[in-house]
Motif scaffolding. Structure first.
Motif, short mmCIF file in Angstrom:
data_model
loop_
_atom_site.label_atom_id
_atom_site.label_comp_id
_atom_site.label_asym_id
_atom_site.label_seq_id
_atom_site.Cartn_x
_atom_site.Cartn_y
_atom_site.Cartn_z
N SER A 1 46.98 -15.50 -22.00
CA SER A 1 46.13 -15.01 -23.07
C SER A 1 46.64 -15.58 -24.39
O SER A 1 47.78 -16.03 -24.48
CB SER A 1 46.17 -13.48 -23.09
N PHE A 2 45.81 -15.54 -25.39
CA PHE A 2 46.18 -16.07 -26.70
C PHE A 2 45.90 -15.02 -27.76
O PHE A 2 44.89 -14.34 -27.71
CB PHE A 2 45.39 -17.34 -27.01
N LYS A 3 46.82 -14.91 -28.71
CA LYS A 3 46.62 -14.03 -29.85
C LYS A 3 47.15 -14.76 -31.06
O LYS A 3 48.31 -15.20 -31.08
CB LYS A 3 47.37 -12.70 -29.63
N LYS A 4 46.32 -14.92 -32.05
CA LYS A 4 46.69 -15.65 -33.25
C LYS A 4 47.96 -15.06 -33.87
O LYS A 4 48.09 -13.85 -34.00
CB LYS A 4 45.54 -15.59 -34.26
N GLY A 5 48.90 -15.94 -34.16
CA GLY A 5 50.14 -15.52 -34.79
C GLY A 5 51.26 -15.16 -33.82
O GLY A 5 52.40 -14.97 -34.23
N VAL A 6 50.96 -15.08 -32.53
CA VAL A 6 51.98 -14.76 -31.54
C VAL A 6 52.40 -16.07 -30.86
O VAL A 6 51.58 -16.77 -30.28
CB VAL A 6 51.46 -13.76 -30.47
N ARG A 7 53.70 -16.38 -30.96
CA ARG A 7 54.19 -17.65 -30.43
C ARG A 7 54.64 -17.56 -28.98
O ARG A 7 54.72 -18.55 -28.29
CB ARG A 7 55.32 -18.16 -31.30
N LYS A 8 54.95 -16.36 -28.53
CA LYS A 8 55.40 -16.19 -27.15
C LYS A 8 54.19 -16.20 -26.21
O LYS A 8 53.07 -15.89 -26.61
CB LYS A 8 56.15 -14.87 -26.98
#
Length: 187
Positions: free
Chosen positions: A82-89
């Protein structure tokens, strides 16, 4: 928070935990360890995608175990990145379509075992035919012929099973046994 509300939250968490344990136990039907089943359950009930650290903290397991579990669940198409803007992990979420997960998992597991059985039956028939050609023992020839017939029956079963697997993998199964949605849960 009032004591009554705290108790309600505790009951809620206990209920969810109990169901996660059920998921974990039942995952062995699919060749999945209970710890990986628990991981899936935690991801399924999570309100948002989780990192490996989040999972490790929730399950009190090593990051390596979480990584291995996520990889296994991903291979089974039960977890996806999954992707969440601002999360690098790296973030992961559960595949919430259990029908899709089942058809994928069932198909891949059964296809592998059935293909192996087909190959073994083919080899056995070839070897028995060779023995039959080379032997002069009439009772052995008769026994070989009986067992070749049994193996041919098995081969027909495996060919049928491959058709069934295709019906499951392709989603055609839902033409015969429709999915139940949340609004239509009676048969």
């Amino acid at each position: 928070m009032p004591e009554e509300q705290k108790q309600d939250w505790i009951k809620y968490e206990e209920t969810i935990e109990k169901f996660i344990e059920v998921i974990a136990k039942n995952m062995n039907l699919y060749g999945v360890t209970p710890s990986i089943g628990r991981l899936y359950g935690v991801l399924y009930f999570s309100d948002s995608p989780m990192t490996l650290d989040d999972m490790r903290e929730a399950l009190e397991m090593s990051k390596t175990s979480m990584s291995t579990g996520v990889r296994a669940l991903s291979d089974m198409k039960m977890v996806e990145p999954s992707f969440k803007k601002g999360v690098r992990k790296d973030l992961y979420k559960s595949e919430e379509d259990w029908y899709k997960s089942f058809t994928s998992l069932f198909g891949s597991r059964w296809r592998h075992h059935t293909e192996t059985n087909i190959e073994e039956a083919d080899e056995a028939v070839q070897e028995l035919r060779q023995i039959k050609v080379n032997t002069e023992d009439e009772s052995l020839k008769e026994k070989i012929e009986q067992n070749i017939q049994r193996l041919e029956y098995a081969q027909n079963y495996y060919r049928w099973l491959m058709k069934f697997i295709h019906v499951v993998e392709s989603g055609e199964i839902f033409n015969y046994v429709p999915k139940l949605d949340q609004n239509n849960n009676n048969e």
